[in-house]
Design an enzyme around this catalytic site. Structure first.
Site, short mmCIF file in Angstrom:
data_model
loop_
_atom_site.label_atom_id
_atom_site.label_comp_id
_atom_site.label_asym_id
_atom_site.label_seq_id
_atom_site.Cartn_x
_atom_site.Cartn_y
_atom_site.Cartn_z
N LYS A 1 0.59 -0.92 15.27
CA LYS A 1 1.99 -1.08 15.71
C LYS A 1 2.29 -2.35 16.50
CE LYS A 1 3.85 2.49 13.92
NZ LYS A 1 3.69 1.98 12.56
N TYR B 1 3.96 6.03 10.75
CA TYR B 1 3.08 4.93 10.32
C TYR B 1 3.85 3.83 9.60
CZ TYR B 1 -1.21 2.67 8.71
OH TYR B 1 -2.22 1.77 8.50
N PRO C 1 -4.71 -0.48 18.76
CA PRO C 1 -4.40 -0.86 17.37
C PRO C 1 -4.49 0.29 16.35
CG PRO C 1 -6.49 -1.82 18.07
CD PRO C 1 -5.91 -1.17 19.27
N TYR D 1 -9.00 5.42 8.09
CA TYR D 1 -9.28 5.70 9.50
C TYR D 1 -10.25 6.89 9.56
CZ TYR D 1 -5.02 2.98 10.43
OH TYR D 1 -4.07 1.99 10.50
N HIS E 1 0.84 -1.19 0.00
CA HIS E 1 0.00 0.00 0.00
C HIS E 1 0.88 1.24 0.00
CE1 HIS E 1 -4.15 -1.63 1.33
NE2 HIS E 1 -3.49 -2.54 0.63
P1 RFL Z 1 0.32 -12.98 21.26
O1 RFL Z 1 -0.13 -12.93 19.83
O2 RFL Z 1 -0.67 -12.61 22.30
O3 RFL Z 1 0.87 -14.46 21.52
C1 RFL Z 1 1.17 -14.91 22.82
C2 RFL Z 1 1.08 -16.42 22.83
O4 RFL Z 1 1.40 -16.91 24.13
C3 RFL Z 1 0.47 -17.91 24.51
N1 RFL Z 1 0.41 -17.94 25.99
C4 RFL Z 1 1.02 -18.88 26.73
N2 RFL Z 1 1.74 -19.95 26.38
C5 RFL Z 1 2.25 -20.71 27.39
N3 RFL Z 1 2.02 -20.45 28.71
C6 RFL Z 1 1.30 -19.38 29.09
N4 RFL Z 1 1.10 -19.13 30.40
C7 RFL Z 1 0.77 -18.53 28.08
N5 RFL Z 1 0.01 -17.40 28.10
C8 RFL Z 1 -0.19 -17.06 26.82
C9 RFL Z 1 -0.83 -17.49 23.87
O5 RFL Z 1 -1.73 -18.60 23.68
C10 RFL Z 1 -0.34 -16.91 22.54
O6 RFL Z 1 -0.30 -17.89 21.51
O7 RFL Z 1 1.61 -12.07 21.51
P2 RFL Z 1 2.85 -11.78 20.55
O8 RFL Z 1 3.37 -13.05 19.96
O9 RFL Z 1 3.75 -10.89 21.30
O10 RFL Z 1 2.21 -10.97 19.29
C11 RFL Z 1 1.65 -9.68 19.46
C12 RFL Z 1 0.54 -9.45 18.42
O11 RFL Z 1 -0.35 -10.53 18.44
C13 RFL Z 1 -0.22 -8.13 18.69
O12 RFL Z 1 0.67 -7.11 19.06
C14 RFL Z 1 -1.01 -7.63 17.45
O13 RFL Z 1 -2.02 -8.53 17.11
C15 RFL Z 1 -1.60 -6.24 17.70
N6 RFL Z 1 -2.44 -5.75 16.58
C16 RFL Z 1 -1.86 -5.19 15.46
N7 RFL Z 1 -0.53 -5.10 15.35
C17 RFL Z 1 0.04 -4.59 14.21
O14 RFL Z 1 1.26 -4.51 14.13
N8 RFL Z 1 -0.71 -4.17 13.13
C18 RFL Z 1 -2.07 -4.22 13.16
O15 RFL Z 1 -2.71 -3.89 12.16
C19 RFL Z 1 -2.70 -4.72 14.37
N9 RFL Z 1 -4.03 -4.79 14.45
C20 RFL Z 1 -3.82 -5.83 16.66
C21 RFL Z 1 -4.61 -5.34 15.57
C22 RFL Z 1 -4.45 -6.38 17.77
C23 RFL Z 1 -5.83 -6.43 17.83
N10 RFL Z 1 -6.40 -7.01 18.97
C24 RFL Z 1 -7.21 -8.17 18.94
C25 RFL Z 1 -5.96 -6.56 20.27
C26 RFL Z 1 -5.98 -5.39 15.60
C27 RFL Z 1 -6.59 -5.90 16.74
C28 RFL Z 1 -8.09 -5.90 16.78
C1 PHB Z 2 -6.53 -4.61 10.35
O1 PHB Z 2 -6.55 -4.76 9.11
O2 PHB Z 2 -6.92 -5.49 11.12
C2 PHB Z 2 -6.01 -3.34 10.91
C3 PHB Z 2 -5.56 -2.35 10.06
C4 PHB Z 2 -5.08 -1.17 10.58
C5 PHB Z 2 -5.04 -0.98 11.95
C6 PHB Z 2 -5.47 -1.99 12.80
C7 PHB Z 2 -5.96 -3.17 12.28
O3 PHB Z 2 -4.57 0.18 12.45
#
Ligand code: RFL
Ligand code: PHB
Length: 425
Positions: A332, A420, A328, A236, A108
């Site tokens: 980041k 960004y 989110p 956004y 993008h």
């Molecule tokens: P995770 O993904 O939470 O994985 C942690 C893993 O540890 C396991 N676990 C355990 N295992 C053993 N023993 C225990 N006691 C444990 N406790 C937990 C869990 O089952 C899991 O598998 O952390 P990690 O790996 O640090 O990854 C981080 C990312 O998942 C997170 O930062 C992103 O998803 C955030 N996020 C976004 N980040 C971006 O860079 N770009 C985005 O566009 C973006 N959009 C988002 C997002 C997060 C969202 N939510 C749901 C909060 C959009 C949303 C809606």
């Molecule tokens: C997504 O596609 O899930 C998404 C995109 C941009 C954001 C957060 C989540 O800032």
């Protein structure tokens, strides 16, 4: 005759050794459920942070064991991030994960901010020379599992009651339960990649860590639908009814979000209600083009900013969501997890391969330096685009003035674009 006696004696000796070994094994079974395993880096959590760390370390010849609480299907079923910074893409490529990402990811060149009917293009590529790649976290995780399987690394699913022991000593170990039996994993270092609710951060005594937190009084209701995206770039939207976001996974799969009060039950929203509310938050011209359809996933994510410092306690290191959470709005979270992994993998390889501990001594400061800037950016995007319950009309005017300024000032757009697309590692 003489040789038979010697044979007999050596058979007795061998039987005695086997017997004493069996006793030792039984004792260790009693204590830990098995004789125990050993690895160089024990990784708690098999989400994107843990798997990527394992991938990079094994590529460099460092042994790991990943301990994951959930099943692989569960980890792959989580719909989360969608936007990858170019530094993330470069790190994934270098880790041998570029094939499908390069084929199926969407580059993008920009994104949009909107305020009512005002649309503000942020020309990321033109302003900074770099854009972002839309490729779902689910796909990144799938690629990681496949690459790990191909390398034959150890990932243990279904672990419970993980306890990190002796983190400040020279011989840490991790205890866990698997299928009812207690196990022990000895290691040189422990990487806490177990997300916000994991055990790693809580292993660090409270008086040895400092936490910084802002909990926002709203969450995001997210819907995944098999419909073509309304906008070819991520959008956004600020509006008097609250925030809305239009994103996508591919040409037939869209991801949309709306701001909802904290504690909202996703099932309380019908698909029709969701589409209607989203439409009201978008510029009219965009809303008129919105293709709606049944949701294939619907969930609510709370929003918070959180940092726990430092990221190191003895031989335990915190990585990704285990150490920090961003709302989110700036996309980041996953990207920060990847930069943490980049710094820590470099440091651990240096320590384990060359005995050079400078990297592990500097890991926390180096990672936090980048983390805090992403914290600031995610907070400022959240503040600029969300309505806060009980806010005065002054706050709404500030949001509108900030967006108005962005629409007029290339300098302001460039600053936003630079953050960004991701600050340098
Ligand atoms: P995770 O993904 O939470 O994985 C942690 C893993 O540890 C396991 N676990 C355990 N295992 C053993 N023993 C225990 N006691 C444990 N406790 C937990 C869990 O089952 C899991 O598998 O952390 P990690 O790996 O640090 O990854 C981080 C990312 O998942 C997170 O930062 C992103 O998803 C955030 N996020 C976004 N980040 C971006 O860079 N770009 C985005 O566009 C973006 N959009 C988002 C997002 C997060 C969202 N939510 C749901 C909060 C959009 C949303 C809606
Ligand atoms: C997504 O596609 O899930 C998404 C995109 C941009 C954001 C957060 C989540 O800032």
């Amino acid at each position: 005759m003489r040789s038979t006696a010697i044979e007999w004696q050596s058979r007795r000796f061998a039987a005695w050794v086997a017997f004493t070994e069996r006793i030792a094994l039984l004792c260790s079974h009693k204590q830990t459920g098995d004789a125990g395993m050993r690895t160089q880096v024990a990784i708690i959590g098999g989400g994107p942070s843990g798997l990527l760390l394992s991938q990079i370390l094994n590529q460099a010849g460092v042994e790991t064991v990943v301990l994951e609480r959930a099943t692989r299907e569960h980890v792959l079923g989580r719909i989360r991030a969608g936007v990858l910074e170019s530094g993330t893409v470069a790190t994934l490529r270098a880790a041998g994960l570029g094939d499908r990402l390069d084929r199926e990811g969407f580059y993008h060149e920009g994104c949009f901010l909107t305020d009512g009917d005002l649309s503000i293009p942020i020309e990321l590529d033109k302003l900074t020379g770099r854009g972002v790649t839309v490729y779902g976290q689910t796909e990144v995780t799938r690629d990681l599992y496949e690459a790990q399987d191909a390398m034959g690394t150890t990932i243990v699913h279904g672990v419970e009651d993980v306890v990190i022991q002796e983190a400040t000593g020279t011989a840490p170990f991790v205890e866990y339960t698997l299928k009812g039996a207690r196990h022990r994993l000895d290691c040189d270092y422990v990487a806490g990649c177990d997300g916000f609710h994991g055990v790693s951060r809580k292993t660090i005594p409270e008086d040895k860590r400092q936490e910084f937190e802002r909990v926002y009084p709203f969450g995001w209701l997210g819907v995944l639908s098999k419909t073509p995206p309304v906008s070819h770039e991520v959008m956004y939207s600020n509006s008097p009814r609250g925030f809305g976001l239009c994103s996508m996974r591919n040409a037939e799969l869209s991801r949309y979000y709306i701001q909802v009060p904290v504690g909202t039950d996703p099932n309380a929203w019908s698909d029709d209600q969701f589409w209607e509310e989203l439409s009201l938050r978008l510029p009219k011209e965009t809303a008129d083009r919105l293709v709606t359809g049944p949701s294939v996933e619907k969930s609510v994510a709370p929003l918070r900013s959180f940092v726990s410092e430092p990221l190191r306690w003895g031989r335990l290191f915190l990585v990704g969501d285990a150490a920090h959470i961003v709302p989110p709005t700036g996309a980041k979270g996953l990207n920060l997890a990847v930069s943490d992994v980049y710094y820590l993998s470099e440091a651990l390889i240096d320590a384990l391969k060359s005995g050079n501990e400078t990297g592990i001594d500097g890991y926390s400061d180096r990672a936090l330096n980048r983390i805090w800037k992403a914290m600031r950016f995610s907070w400022s995007m959240t503040t600029m685009l969300h309505q806060f319950e009980g806010e005065s009309p002054f706050e709404a005017q500030m949001r509108r003035a900030t967006l108005n300024h962005l629409s007029r000032s290339e300098t302001a757009r460039k600053d936003l674009a630079e953050n960004y697309i991701g600050l340098p590692y």
